[in-house]
Motif scaffolding. Sequence first.
Motif, PDB file in Angstrom:
ATOM      1  N   SER A  25      40.448   5.139   1.905  1.00  0.00           N
ATOM      2  CA  SER A  25      39.953   5.067   3.276  1.00  0.00           C
ATOM      3  C   SER A  25      39.282   3.725   3.502  1.00  0.00           C
ATOM      4  CB  SER A  25      38.972   6.206   3.552  1.00  0.00           C
ATOM      5  OG  SER A  25      37.839   6.098   2.719  1.00  0.00           O
ATOM      6  N   GLY A  26      39.158   3.362   4.791  1.00  0.00           N
ATOM      7  CA  GLY A  26      38.548   2.091   5.133  1.00  0.00           C
ATOM      8  C   GLY A  26      39.410   1.335   6.117  1.00  0.00           C
ATOM      9  N   SER A  27      39.087   0.086   6.318  1.00  0.00           N
ATOM     10  CA  SER A  27      39.816  -0.749   7.264  1.00  0.00           C
ATOM     11  C   SER A  27      40.664  -1.755   6.493  1.00  0.00           C
ATOM     12  CB  SER A  27      38.825  -1.471   8.186  1.00  0.00           C
ATOM     13  OG  SER A  27      39.520  -2.255   9.124  1.00  0.00           O
ATOM     14  N   PHE A  28      41.969  -1.536   6.456  1.00  0.00           N
ATOM     15  CA  PHE A  28      42.860  -2.440   5.746  1.00  0.00           C
ATOM     16  C   PHE A  28      44.233  -2.418   6.399  1.00  0.00           C
ATOM     17  CE2 PHE A  28      44.754   1.232   3.785  1.00  0.00           C
ATOM     18  CZ  PHE A  28      43.700   2.090   3.506  1.00  0.00           C
ATOM     19  N   PHE A  29      45.081  -3.399   6.015  1.00  0.00           N
ATOM     20  CA  PHE A  29      46.401  -3.518   6.618  1.00  0.00           C
ATOM     21  C   PHE A  29      47.446  -2.690   5.877  1.00  0.00           C
ATOM     22  CE2 PHE A  29      49.661  -5.336   9.144  1.00  0.00           C
ATOM     23  CZ  PHE A  29      50.712  -5.691   8.318  1.00  0.00           C
ATOM     24  N   SER A  30      47.447  -2.798   4.536  1.00  0.00           N
ATOM     25  CA  SER A  30      48.444  -2.058   3.765  1.00  0.00           C
ATOM     26  C   SER A  30      47.985  -1.891   2.322  1.00  0.00           C
ATOM     27  CB  SER A  30      49.799  -2.761   3.784  1.00  0.00           C
ATOM     28  OG  SER A  30      49.743  -3.971   3.047  1.00  0.00           O
ATOM     29  N   ILE A  31      48.654  -0.993   1.623  1.00  0.00           N
ATOM     30  CA  ILE A  31      48.434  -0.776   0.195  1.00  0.00           C
ATOM     31  C   ILE A  31      49.754  -0.951  -0.519  1.00  0.00           C
ATOM     32  CG2 ILE A  31      47.679   0.839  -1.584  1.00  0.00           C
ATOM     33  CD1 ILE A  31      45.980   2.253   0.473  1.00  0.00           C
ATOM     34  N   SER A  32      49.761  -1.727  -1.571  1.00  0.00           N
ATOM     35  CA  SER A  32      51.006  -1.863  -2.329  1.00  0.00           C
ATOM     36  C   SER A  32      50.990  -0.865  -3.481  1.00  0.00           C
ATOM     37  CB  SER A  32      51.220  -3.293  -2.795  1.00  0.00           C
ATOM     38  OG  SER A  32      50.171  -3.697  -3.663  1.00  0.00           O
ATOM     39  N   THR A  33      50.906  -1.330  -4.700  1.00  0.00           N
ATOM     40  CA  THR A  33      50.950  -0.434  -5.843  1.00  0.00           C
ATOM     41  C   THR A  33      49.676   0.409  -5.958  1.00  0.00           C
ATOM     42  OG1 THR A  33      52.398  -1.939  -7.050  1.00  0.00           O
ATOM     43  CG2 THR A  33      51.193  -0.317  -8.355  1.00  0.00           C
TER      44      THR A  33
END
Length: 121
Positions: A25-33
């Motif tokens: 959770s939080g404010s981010f654009f994307s998650i990769s691995t």
Amino acid sequence: QVQLVESGGGLVQAGGSLRLSCAASGSFFSISTMGWFRQAPGKQRELVATITSTGSTNYRGSVKGRFTISRDNPKNTVYLQMNSLKPEDTGDYFCNAYVQFYSGSYYSSYWGQGTQVTVSS
């Protein structure tokens, strides 16, 4: 900031199953691995399994065929289904994720607080 919250650990007898979950959770654009690591008492942290954003997986040899990693991208959640558990699987299990805060930026590694898994013989 990013928070990774694990759940699903516990005490189980050898041969049993557990399912771990980790939600980012939080404010981010994307998650990769995303991945799972574990640390037994007195030992170094070791990789258990990883999964890319497109679903490619990697496992340490000792868990192949027993553990399955999966993820739900819209929910930013990774899972670890653990079957046929052995006493040597005992340890603290940590979630890891590589997070990108805006398009084109570098990825930063984040860790959860860990969840304890104990397998009794």
